[in-house]
Design a protein around this motif. Structure first.
Motif, PDB file in Angstrom:
ATOM      1  N   ASP A 393      13.863  10.643 -19.477  1.00 46.64           N
ATOM      2  CA  ASP A 393      15.085  11.264 -20.167  1.00 46.64           C
ATOM      3  C   ASP A 393      15.285  12.486 -19.203  1.00 46.64           C
ATOM      4  O   ASP A 393      14.308  13.083 -18.656  1.00 46.64           O
ATOM      5  CB  ASP A 393      14.597  11.558 -21.404  1.00 46.64           C
ATOM      6  N   SER A 394      16.522  12.844 -19.312  1.00 42.61           N
ATOM      7  CA  SER A 394      16.751  14.030 -18.561  1.00 42.61           C
ATOM      8  C   SER A 394      16.034  15.186 -18.721  1.00 42.61           C
ATOM      9  O   SER A 394      15.922  15.850 -17.942  1.00 42.61           O
ATOM     10  CB  SER A 394      18.261  14.329 -18.303  1.00 42.61           C
ATOM     11  N   GLY A 395      15.523  15.189 -19.939  1.00 37.51           N
ATOM     12  CA  GLY A 395      14.651  16.586 -20.340  1.00 37.51           C
ATOM     13  C   GLY A 395      13.607  16.464 -19.920  1.00 37.51           C
ATOM     14  O   GLY A 395      12.638  17.773 -20.221  1.00 37.51           O
ATOM     15  N   THR A 396      12.793  15.369 -19.624  1.00 38.78           N
ATOM     16  CA  THR A 396      11.490  15.334 -19.102  1.00 38.78           C
ATOM     17  C   THR A 396      11.494  15.484 -17.530  1.00 38.78           C
ATOM     18  O   THR A 396      12.159  14.882 -17.004  1.00 38.78           O
ATOM     19  CB  THR A 396      10.626  13.704 -19.362  1.00 38.78           C
ATOM     20  N   SER A 397      10.246  16.120 -16.985  1.00 36.54           N
ATOM     21  CA  SER A 397      10.233  16.446 -15.663  1.00 36.54           C
ATOM     22  C   SER A 397       9.916  15.096 -14.868  1.00 36.54           C
ATOM     23  O   SER A 397       8.934  14.604 -15.314  1.00 36.54           O
ATOM     24  CB  SER A 397       9.323  17.402 -15.368  1.00 36.54           C
ATOM     25  N   PRO A 398      10.613  14.681 -13.794  1.00 38.97           N
ATOM     26  CA  PRO A 398      10.254  13.557 -13.180  1.00 38.97           C
ATOM     27  C   PRO A 398       8.992  13.452 -12.395  1.00 38.97           C
ATOM     28  O   PRO A 398       8.389  12.351 -12.378  1.00 38.97           O
ATOM     29  CB  PRO A 398      11.481  13.295 -12.125  1.00 38.97           C
ATOM     30  N   THR A 399       8.373  14.767 -12.497  1.00 38.84           N
ATOM     31  CA  THR A 399       6.991  14.557 -11.827  1.00 38.84           C
ATOM     32  C   THR A 399       6.178  13.604 -12.703  1.00 38.84           C
ATOM     33  O   THR A 399       4.986  13.410 -11.997  1.00 38.84           O
ATOM     34  CB  THR A 399       6.626  15.958 -11.870  1.00 38.84           C
ATOM     35  N   ALA A 400       6.197  13.902 -14.032  1.00 39.48           N
ATOM     36  CA  ALA A 400       5.425  13.187 -15.022  1.00 39.48           C
ATOM     37  C   ALA A 400       5.379  11.712 -14.610  1.00 39.48           C
ATOM     38  O   ALA A 400       4.285  11.121 -14.493  1.00 39.48           O
ATOM     39  CB  ALA A 400       5.945  13.463 -16.672  1.00 39.48           C
ATOM     40  N   TRP A 401       6.489  10.880 -14.567  1.00 35.95           N
ATOM     41  CA  TRP A 401       6.375   9.455 -14.115  1.00 35.95           C
ATOM     42  C   TRP A 401       5.804   9.413 -12.797  1.00 35.95           C
ATOM     43  O   TRP A 401       5.255   8.349 -12.516  1.00 35.95           O
ATOM     44  CB  TRP A 401       7.827   8.650 -14.591  1.00 35.95           C
ATOM     45  N   LYS A 402       6.338  10.164 -11.804  1.00 35.47           N
ATOM     46  CA  LYS A 402       5.730  10.118 -10.280  1.00 35.47           C
ATOM     47  C   LYS A 402       4.015   9.935 -10.412  1.00 35.47           C
ATOM     48  O   LYS A 402       3.775   9.585  -9.516  1.00 35.47           O
ATOM     49  CB  LYS A 402       6.548  11.130  -9.677  1.00 35.47           C
ATOM     50  N   ILE A 403       3.624  10.850 -11.103  1.00 33.16           N
ATOM     51  CA  ILE A 403       2.137  10.847 -11.350  1.00 33.16           C
ATOM     52  C   ILE A 403       1.687   9.695 -12.026  1.00 33.16           C
ATOM     53  O   ILE A 403       0.767   8.927 -11.624  1.00 33.16           O
ATOM     54  CB  ILE A 403       1.668  12.022 -11.870  1.00 33.16           C
ATOM     55  N   LEU A 404       2.354   9.210 -13.273  1.00 28.58           N
ATOM     56  CA  LEU A 404       1.826   8.175 -13.823  1.00 28.58           C
ATOM     57  C   LEU A 404       1.990   7.082 -13.468  1.00 28.58           C
ATOM     58  O   LEU A 404       1.227   6.028 -13.619  1.00 28.58           O
ATOM     59  CB  LEU A 404       2.479   8.122 -15.517  1.00 28.58           C
ATOM     60  N   PRO A 463      17.726   7.979 -21.905  1.00 29.33           N
ATOM     61  CA  PRO A 463      16.869   7.905 -20.564  1.00 29.33           C
ATOM     62  C   PRO A 463      17.618   6.930 -19.633  1.00 29.33           C
ATOM     63  O   PRO A 463      18.303   5.961 -20.217  1.00 29.33           O
ATOM     64  CB  PRO A 463      15.601   7.549 -21.127  1.00 29.33           C
ATOM     65  N   ASP A 464      17.208   7.414 -18.274  1.00 37.36           N
ATOM     66  CA  ASP A 464      17.824   6.399 -17.124  1.00 37.36           C
ATOM     67  C   ASP A 464      16.661   5.745 -16.898  1.00 37.36           C
ATOM     68  O   ASP A 464      16.023   5.663 -15.811  1.00 37.36           O
ATOM     69  CB  ASP A 464      18.209   7.476 -16.079  1.00 37.36           C
ATOM     70  N   VAL A 465      16.396   4.633 -17.621  1.00 37.78           N
ATOM     71  CA  VAL A 465      15.464   3.690 -17.426  1.00 37.78           C
ATOM     72  C   VAL A 465      15.558   2.814 -16.300  1.00 37.78           C
ATOM     73  O   VAL A 465      16.444   2.302 -16.190  1.00 37.78           O
ATOM     74  CB  VAL A 465      15.264   2.774 -18.584  1.00 37.78           C
ATOM     75  N   PRO A 466      14.564   2.995 -15.236  1.00 35.23           N
ATOM     76  CA  PRO A 466      14.648   2.083 -14.061  1.00 35.23           C
ATOM     77  C   PRO A 466      14.500   0.591 -14.342  1.00 35.23           C
ATOM     78  O   PRO A 466      14.003   0.062 -15.304  1.00 35.23           O
ATOM     79  CB  PRO A 466      13.606   2.537 -13.254  1.00 35.23           C
TER      80      PRO A 466
END
Ligand SMILES: Nc1ncnc2c1ncn2[C@@H]1O[C@H](COP(=O)(O)OP(=O)(O)OP(=O)(O)O)[C@@H](O)[C@H]1O
Length: 938
Positions: A393-404, A463-466
């Motif tokens: 989602d645009s509100g969540t920092s992309p760093t989160a999924w990039k780590i996860l 959310p912009d789901v890949p």
């Protein structure tokens, strides 16, 4: 017995690639055998776990279906209620029920008052009071209610908006009226409502909103018609007839958790298996026999991948059999590959964890920790698309999924959520009909999730789901990432023996097998330097024995070319920082071994024997010094040395699940022994140590002595030129020990064997040379005879005479052999000590003459010329002679060893003396068998 040295052990010269693939095949065979032997574990991982988790899902799903299938033919009805009072932060906190606009319109005021009166009748609460109007928009925005307020007339819609913006969650309703006189007359109103209420699902029917609108309409009718009017609405459900197709909500919500758990069985098992092999030194054992670490990892990867693949198929097939939408509506290949890639990602994560720990117990604890984290993700994050997709989602920092994405369970949760979102379908809550999902085809992998399947958050954003394929890519990335980490940390983290490569090892050419040729030259160069240093100080070191000194000089002599040269080898156990308490286990050991000779290494517990053996066999790194084996340095050329090295470690390194025959075949394969000679080799070796009859019995069922014999025979596989045997006969019965001695004696032809032992007899029988260590230092070295001569107390002669002949005996002996020392004289038992030959070389003839005298012909001095047929002096009843035993030499050397500067010298000199005396008496008693037969009653 056939010629053991020549039988069966022929090693083939192979190139790197052939060795790699041969070893790989052998290891795969071993892994498969172990997997088949642990049938219960393998079955649990591949079939039972998916089956059990699937059955549990089915049971839960059936329970949910049963609930969904319930018909409600006469649902209860309920009258539409009124609008209830506002709620501030806490019950009773200040808030405003309704703001309405415009102010100053009697019609609107009247409508609102009528509304409040009717509403109070329905709710049973106090009617909303009409509050003083706010007229100044600017001041009003900062207005804060001090109590719960009823209806506040405000100047405009803009005011309501601004107020809600600056003072959020204070006002429950905003009503903005527009009264157009007409004709036709039109009363329009806009209801402002806090949408978070509906978005949170707390009031999904908007019942409050309908109630508000009904109340307003009622009031408008009453006011405009000038007649009290009520509109009563009753809400009632349709009779509930469940749809034929029901939604698999349980699979959607709990599927990730269950399939994750199912894969975790393999994950925990792999952790346990690999670290147990490390803990029990089984991997070390195989590496000492030439196994390449890369082969070990690749074989583990392939063997476990096969289990994961079977598990993936089984899961997919069970899912299809149970008719879950997530399985029936999804491409079969997508399912299998998803489960497989997830399993592989977790497998590589497990591999990585095993490089960090040495104890299986710790590995399992870490595994459980990872399991719990993964479980939290699968159960709380990926059980609904609402939370599962929030990372994009645009509100969540992309760093989160990039780590996860570095965690395989995150990527699995995401793609499984995609699958269930596409396939599970849903029940429409208003119409109670099943709306099937579009299904998950192969091509779906490449499509980003369409808008209608994406959740809408409170802010209205989606959310912009890949695309699902991304999860596969990330899982592949996980495999690669953890694979590289495994390789790196496996090399760098020191094992329990202290071996570990430098952090930048991969930048050095040696690691890649380049520049090894120059190593021999370097080793010789090093030897020259050591020699130069020693030449500068060729004297005896303090406390150094002459033989030990001579051995040192010989070892450093370039003209002398022994098979093994150990030069100034030193091992200090301690931390990174030097401390006084550091343990010097081996202290400047200098010794050489020649082909065809066996060296027996003796020493008390903790003398440093095993440490020396461990250094020489590549288990422990030396602190300083080196050993050259056929000019290969132990420090830098261990892989080459392993080709001609055999090791029988102090503690058996055996696979409980493999038989003796399988052990030999495994090691013959790893060592590169020619395949056509395997059978002969196995038969010869097992017969030699009397294990042939139990060749097909698993090693776990063997007795201690049998395990020892198997370990010993393993060390002889692959025609090794050098063999280190650390206490090889411990725990063996005398019969088997003799067989083993016989085997070792024959096997040593053309080879170097170094053997540590606590058995003096063994050292005496087998050792061409014997070295004695104490406190990390070599104290003595030489043949058994030389040691006895050098360090023994010479010969002892005991003579038994009649007590009345004691004085005669004494004077005769004193006259014949003045060097003999009377050690004991009691009741006719005389004990004489003859000095060791090197200390009294001139007097050796005395002893020989004296023995001759004792054994000599009839004695003319005998009184009464009694008819005695025995030879020798008449006054001797019996006599015996004993030589110093090796045990005596050993104890003497231990006693004399200077423990200065060392800790742990636990045996007091007095205790050693007592032991020495006991040995003396024992050996003497044994020698008294030479009893002189006498006639008569004397
Ligand atoms: N990993 C280690 N860390 C610290 N000290 C050690 C370690 N291994 C051995 N030592 C110490 O080094 C000394 C030599 O031990 P080593 O095992 O080589 O003796 P050993 O002669 O083989 O004894 P044994 O006959 O009992 O096998 C002992 O004092 C021992 O406590």
């Amino acid at each position: 017995m056939a010629d053991l040295a020549a039988t069966g052990g022929t090693v083939e010269k192979r190139n790197w690639l052939t060795t790699f693939f041969t070893q790989l095949m052998i290891m795969l065979k071993r892994n498969t055998k172990l997997q088949l032997r642990s049938r219960a574990s393998t079955f649990s991982q591949t079939i039972l776990a998916p089956f059990i988790f699937m059955i549990l899902l089915l049971i839960l799903q059936q329970a949910d279906y049963a609930n969904q299938r319930k018909s409600v033919l006469d649902p209860a009805e309920a009258p539409l209620q009124g609008v209830y009072g506002c709620q501030g932060l806490n019950e009773g906190s200040p808030c405003i029920n309704i703001m309405y606009t415009p102010t100053g319109s009697p019609v609107i005021d009247n409508i609102m008052t009528t509304f409040a009166t009717n509403n109070a009748a329905r709710t049973g609460e106090n009617a909303f009071a009409t509050e003083a109007a706010i007229t100044d928009p600017a001041a009003g925005v900062t207005f804060t209610p001090s109590t719960q307020m009823g209806m506040v007339p405000v100047p405009s819609s803009a005011f309501i908006y601004d107020y809600a913006l600056y003072s959020p969650n204070i006002t429950k309703w905003g009503i903005s009226f527009t009264d157009t006189p007409g004709p036709p007359r039109n009363v329009a109103y806009q209801v402002w409502y806090n949408t978070t209420n509906t978005a949170n699902g707390t009031d999904i029917y908007g019942r409050q909103l309908v109630a508000m609108m009904r109340g307003l309409d009622e009031a408008i009718l009453s006011v405009l018609n000038n007649q009290p009017t009520t509109l009563d609405v009753t809400l009632k459900d349709w009779p509930l007839i469940p749809p034929k197709t029901l939604s698999d909500t349980i699979i959607q919500n709990l599927g990730p958790v269950f399939f994750f758990c199912s894969e975790m069985v393999i994950f925990i098992n792999v952790l346990n298996l690999i670290v147990t092999e490390k803990e029990h030194k089984l991997r070390h054992g195989m590496e000492m026999m030439g196994l390449k670490p890369s082969v070990y990892w690749i074989s583990q990867f392939l063997s476990n991948s096969l289990l994961i693949l079977i598990g993936a198929f089984v899961t997919a097939i069970f899912g299809l059999m149970m008719r879950f939408f997530a399985f029936t509506n999804t491409n079969f290949g997508v399912l299998v590959i998803t489960f497989f890639l997830f399993g592989e990602g977790m497998l590589m994560l497990a591999f990585f964890i095993t490089t960090l720990v040495r104890k299986a117990r710790v590995a399992i604890l870490i595994g459980i920790f990872v399991f719990i984290i993964g479980l939290l993700f699968e159960s709380f994050v990926f059980s609904s698309s609402f939370v599962g997709y929030i990372w994009w989602d645009s509100g969540t920092s992309p760093t989160a999924w990039k780590i996860l994405i570095f965690f395989p369970f995150f990527n699995f949760g995401k793609i499984f959520l995609d699958i269930t979102t596409y396939t599970t379908g849903r029940l429409d809550t208003l119409t109670n009909t099943f709306i099937p999902g579009p299904g998950f085809a192969w091509s779906t992998l490449f499509d980003p999730l369409p808008a209608d399947l994406r959740p809408t958050y409170g802010s209205g954003s989606q959310p912009d789901v890949p695309a699902p394929i991304e999860s596969w890519r990330y899982l592949l990335m996980n495999m690669l990432f953890y694979g590289v980490l495994t390789w790196y940390f496996d090399c760098v983290i020191p094992d329990e023996f202290g071996w570990g490569l430098k952090p930048w090892f991969f930048l050095t050419p040696e690691y890649w097998g380049l520049g090894r040729r120059g190593k021999n030259q370097q080793a010789l160069e090093w030897l020259r330097n050591e020699k130069r240093a020693t030449k500068a100080n060729p004297d005896l070191r303090p406390g150094e024995d002459r033989d030990v000194h001579a051995e040192r000089l010989k070892t450093l002599d370039e003209g002398f070319s022994p098979a093994v040269r150990i030069i100034n080898l030193r091992k200090v156990y301690g931390g990174f920082v030097r401390k006084k308490t550091d343990k010097v286990a081996v202290n400047d050991l200098c010794i050489s071994f020649e082909e065809g000779k066996l060296l027996a290494l003796l020493g008390q517990n903790g003398a440093g024997k095993s440490t020396s053996m461990n250094i020489l066999s590549g288990l422990t790194p030396a602190t300083s010094g080196d050993a050259l084996m056929y000019n290969h340095s132990v420090r830098s050329q261990m892989p080459e040395i392993r080709d001609f090295l055999g090791v029988c470690p102090q503690h058996d390194i055996l696979f409980d699940e493999l038989t003796a025959k399988e052990h030999l075949l495994l090691y013959a394969g790893l060592k590169g022994v020619r395949k056509d000679t395997w059978d002969v080799l196995v038969e010869d070796r097992l017969k030699a140590v009397r294990l042939w009859k139990v060749r097909d019995q698993r090693a776990g069922t063997y007795s201690g002595g049998m395990k020892r014999r198997l370990s010993l025979v393993i060390s002889t596989i692959g025609d090794p030129k050098i063999i280190f045997m650390d206490e090889p006969t411990t725990g063996m019965d005398p019969v088997n020990r003799r067989h083993v001695w016989d085997f070792v004696e024959k096997f040593k032809q053309g080879r170097v064997i170094v053997l540590t032992t606590h058995s003096m007899e063994e050292a005496d029988v087998l050792g061409d040379r014997i070295a004695i260590m104490a406190h990390g230092r070599m104290r003595a070295i030489g043949t058994s005879i030389a040691l006895k001569r050098q360090h023994g107390s010479g010969y002892r002669v005991s003579i038994i005479v009649e007590p009345e002949n004691t004085e005669l005996a004494k004077s005769t002996i004193a006259g014949m052999v003045p060097s003999a020392v009377l050690e004991d004289d009691s009741a006719g038992a005389l004990l004489y000590q003859f000095p060791p030959p090197h200390r009294d070389a001139g007097r050796q003839s005395d002893l020989a003459a004296f023995i001759g005298y004792l054994e000599g012909s009839e004695d003319e001095t005998k009184p009464n010329n009694e008819g005695d047929e025995a030879a020798g002096p008449w006054w001797v009843k019996a006599w015996g002679i004993s030589q110093t035993t090796l045990e005596e030499v050993f104890l003497r050397l231990i006693r004399d060893a200077n423990p200065q500067g060392y800790a742990g010298y636990e045996q007091s000199a007095a205790a050693v003396d007592t032991q020495l005396e006991l040995i003396r008496q024992k050996s003497l008693r044994g020698s008294l068998s030479r009893r002189r037969p006498r006639q008569g009653g004397q």
